[in-house]
Motif scaffolding. Structure first.
Motif, PDB file in Angstrom:
ATOM      1  N   VAL A   1       0.844  -1.204   0.000  1.00  0.00           N
ATOM      2  CA  VAL A   1       0.000   0.000   0.000  1.00  0.00           C
ATOM      3  C   VAL A   1       0.879   1.254   0.000  1.00  0.00           C
ATOM      4  O   VAL A   1       0.656   2.195  -0.762  1.00  0.00           O
ATOM      5  N   CYS A   2       1.935   1.251   0.839  1.00  0.00           N
ATOM      6  CA  CYS A   2       2.808   2.434   0.936  1.00  0.00           C
ATOM      7  C   CYS A   2       3.549   2.683  -0.374  1.00  0.00           C
ATOM      8  O   CYS A   2       3.682   3.827  -0.805  1.00  0.00           O
ATOM      9  N   ILE A   3       4.039   1.617  -0.988  1.00  0.00           N
ATOM     10  CA  ILE A   3       4.775   1.804  -2.247  1.00  0.00           C
ATOM     11  C   ILE A   3       3.861   2.392  -3.313  1.00  0.00           C
ATOM     12  O   ILE A   3       4.266   3.215  -4.122  1.00  0.00           O
ATOM     13  N   MET A   4       2.588   2.001  -3.278  1.00  0.00           N
ATOM     14  CA  MET A   4       1.644   2.564  -4.239  1.00  0.00           C
ATOM     15  C   MET A   4       1.298   4.016  -3.903  1.00  0.00           C
ATOM     16  O   MET A   4       1.189   4.855  -4.787  1.00  0.00           O
ATOM     17  N   ALA A   5       1.074   4.289  -2.621  1.00  0.00           N
ATOM     18  CA  ALA A   5       0.469   5.572  -2.241  1.00  0.00           C
ATOM     19  C   ALA A   5       1.490   6.681  -2.005  1.00  0.00           C
ATOM     20  O   ALA A   5       1.237   7.844  -2.291  1.00  0.00           O
ATOM     21  N   MET A   6       2.662   6.331  -1.475  1.00  0.00           N
ATOM     22  CA  MET A   6       3.551   7.369  -0.960  1.00  0.00           C
ATOM     23  C   MET A   6       4.228   8.236  -2.025  1.00  0.00           C
ATOM     24  O   MET A   6       4.290   9.449  -1.849  1.00  0.00           O
ATOM     25  N   PRO A   7       4.761   7.648  -3.116  1.00  0.00           N
ATOM     26  CA  PRO A   7       5.535   8.497  -4.036  1.00  0.00           C
ATOM     27  C   PRO A   7       4.754   9.702  -4.551  1.00  0.00           C
ATOM     28  O   PRO A   7       5.260  10.820  -4.541  1.00  0.00           O
ATOM     29  N   VAL A   8       3.511   9.492  -4.961  1.00  0.00           N
ATOM     30  CA  VAL A   8       2.767  10.605  -5.549  1.00  0.00           C
ATOM     31  C   VAL A   8       2.473  11.671  -4.491  1.00  0.00           C
ATOM     32  O   VAL A   8       2.480  12.868  -4.771  1.00  0.00           O
ATOM     33  N   ILE A   9       2.290  11.230  -3.233  1.00  0.00           N
ATOM     34  CA  ILE A   9       2.057  12.201  -2.153  1.00  0.00           C
ATOM     35  C   ILE A   9       3.328  13.022  -1.916  1.00  0.00           C
ATOM     36  O   ILE A   9       3.298  14.249  -1.841  1.00  0.00           O
ATOM     37  N   VAL A  10       4.471  12.336  -1.832  1.00  0.00           N
ATOM     38  CA  VAL A  10       5.744  13.030  -1.597  1.00  0.00           C
ATOM     39  C   VAL A  10       6.053  13.988  -2.748  1.00  0.00           C
ATOM     40  O   VAL A  10       6.353  15.171  -2.533  1.00  0.00           O
ATOM     41  N   LEU A  11       5.972  13.487  -3.965  1.00  0.00           N
ATOM     42  CA  LEU A  11       6.392  14.302  -5.105  1.00  0.00           C
ATOM     43  C   LEU A  11       5.453  15.492  -5.319  1.00  0.00           C
ATOM     44  O   LEU A  11       5.899  16.600  -5.606  1.00  0.00           O
ATOM     45  N   ASN A  12       4.137  15.282  -5.140  1.00  0.00           N
ATOM     46  CA  ASN A  12       3.205  16.410  -5.265  1.00  0.00           C
ATOM     47  C   ASN A  12       3.452  17.460  -4.189  1.00  0.00           C
ATOM     48  O   ASN A  12       3.472  18.651  -4.464  1.00  0.00           O
ATOM     49  N   THR A  13       3.621  16.991  -2.939  1.00  0.00           N
ATOM     50  CA  THR A  13       3.855  17.943  -1.855  1.00  0.00           C
ATOM     51  C   THR A  13       5.123  18.745  -2.118  1.00  0.00           C
ATOM     52  O   THR A  13       5.137  19.967  -1.981  1.00  0.00           O
TER      53      THR A  13
END
Lengths: 266, 252
Positions: free
Chosen positions: B123-135
């Protein structure tokens, strides 16, 4: 303060009664010299315009006075104290208004006080007073995107006034405002300088605007940036706003400034 | 408001109608009609099996989404504020975003076993990158003039981050959260299909193996509904928190 009948006095340091002194300030961006060894005095309680062609460093100078930029060398003195960072003695009005789009008018106006830790009820009372002063009563709860350009800059002006700073720095405040609103603003500025005992430093690229509102006009020339002339209009101040643009002195000064600036406009 | 609601209902009616027709044609023996699937969903609701399934599926989903949102926003802020930190962290998340996850699952299973840990990782591998990069990109793109405004009115660094940068970045942070959370839903189901069949993944796998297609589609439908509801809730939270950022183009 040295005064002569001649409207065009040379740049002589005014001793004693200047609120802001700029001394030998230079600013380099890498190899580019934005400002070179510039000195200028800003008399207390008066409005001084910085006028010059684009690229002459007038906004850079204003940001150095605000403490937003550090000079490469030289110093800024305000009320006898050397300053290096922003302080409670100065407030800034931005060209693009710099309002917080997520905050209502009242929160925007009170934002300077909020950052100073003034309690909510107190700062909103102060903000309300200045919102009324700039003619925006009834818009306290509105958001910036619901206001016209002129109204947005009134919010920016109210924010700067509400922190009660001694020195107001205005960076081309009316350049993003339509012509009719700009004229109204210029008239309001004269009233404001008369009422408030503050020192105004006003950056503009409009010759007419500078002559209309200023007690003192500093002409800055580029490459390297320097103060080429200081002009103090004498006769039309205090003759009523409707007579300024008709005064022969006003017209002479506008022509004179254009004659000295036209070579620098590419 | 009522018009937009009517349009939403109309759009739902068109989609479900098309589904019903395609099921009745039938497009494939393995494709049930909308009504059959809804019937299966009602049956599973009443015998409670769908709730047992979600109790299992929501564990990795909620833990993974919470970790991704919390650390994703913090790391994103940090990456956006400091260029040194960006050099250190940005490549990791770019790689994470680009990596084919299904191929990584065997490695995760070898390292963390077949339990909850591996599923949370997916779940984290799917969810985290886009959150980090957008932020991070939202923080970097804060207009310089409102930061200057803060400084000129003597804001501390903390004030500038909390009162200027975060609210200014919030629309893009929230769009990152929306994308990240929908990816997290995909990750949760993927982990249940690829690691061990539990929860909703189990209903899907098991129904397929006994050719109970209505139940399989009912499970898939329910997870989509849950994701949509959650994203709506998130959007409402955003509108509530940052009202003025809503300039009329964000629908409810």
């Amino acid at each position: 303060m040295s005064q002569t009948n001649d409207a065009f006095t040379k740049a002589v340091p005014v001793e004693g009664d200047s609120a802001v002194s700029v001394r030998n300030v230079s600013k380099n961006y890498g190899p580019v010299e934005a400002l070179k060894n510039l000195s200028l005095e800003f008399p207390r309680g008066q409005l001084t315009s910085l006028l010059g062609p684009s690229g002459c460093g007038k906004t850079t100078l204003l940001k150095i006075i605000a403490g937003l930029l550090e000079p490469t060398s030289g110093e800024i003195e305000i009320d006898g104290k050397i300053i290096t960072s922003p302080g409670p003695d100065r407030a800034f009005v931005f060209q693009d208004f710099a309002l917080l789009p997520w905050a209502s008018v009242i929160r925007n106006v009170a934002f300077g006080l909020e950052l100073r830790g003034v309690a909510k009820s107190e700062r909103e009372a102060i903000a309300e007073k200045y919102i009324k002063n700039v003619g925006l009563s009834g818009f306290e709860k509105a958001y910036p995107h619901e206001l016209s350009g002129g109204m947005r800059q009134r919010v920016g002006l109210a924010r700067a006034l509400s922190v009660d700073a001694q020195v107001l720095l205005l960076d081309e405040p009316f350049s993003a405002v339509d012509e009719q609103n700009r004229r109204k603003f210029q008239e309001d500025m004269l009233e404001l300088v008369r009422q408030e005992n503050k020192t105004f430093i006003f950056v503009t690229h409009s010759i007419e605007e500078a002559v209309y509102v200023s007690d003192q006009i500093a002409i800055l020339l580029p490459r390297p940036s320097r103060v080429s002339e200081i002009i103090r209009p004498q006769s039309f101040r205090g003759t009523g706003i409707e007579n300024i643009r008709r005064s022969p002195e006003y017209l002479d000064i506008v022509d004179e400034i254009w004659a000295s600036l036209r070579n620098y406009v590419e | 408001m009522n018009r937009s609601l009517a349009l939403k209902l109309l759009s739902a009616a068109i989609v479900f109608g098309a589904w019903e027709i395609a099921g009745r044609v039938p497009v494939s023996y393995a494709f049930p009609t909308f009504l059959e699937s809804m019937h299966a969903l009602v049956v599973m609701t009443f015998d409670g099996s769908i709730f047992t399934a979600y109790a299992e599926t929501l564990k990795p989903l909620v833990i993974g989404v919470a970790i991704s949102a919390f650390f994703g926003i913090i790391i994103g802020l940090w990456v956006g504020l400091s260029s040194r930190f960006e050099w250190l962290f940005s490549p990791i998340f770019v790689v994470m975003q680009a990596a084919p996850l299904a191929a990584l699952i065997p490695i995760l299973v070898m390292a963390y076993g077949i339990g909850l840990t591996s599923k949370v990782f997916v779940v984290c591998i799917m969810a985290m990158p886009v959150i980090v990069l957008n932020t991070a990109s939202a923080v970097r793109n804060t207009p310089a003039s409102i930061k200057d405004m803060g400084k000129s009115f003597m804001a501390t660094d903390r004030d500038i981050i909390l009162k200027i940068i975060i609210p200014a970045a919030s629309p893009v942070i929230f769009s990152g959260l929306r994308l990240g959370i929908s990816a997290g839903f995909i990750g949760a189901i993927l982990s249940e299909l690829k690691i061990t069949p539990t929860g909703v993944g189990d209903i899907i796998t098991y129904s397929r193996s006994i050719a109970d297609y209505p139940s399989m589609y009912a499970a898939i439908f329910s997870i989509i509904v849950l994701a949509v509801l959650f994203l709506n809730l998130l959007e409402r939270t955003e509108n509530y928190l940052f009202e003025g950022n809503n300039r009329g183009y964000v629908s409810d």
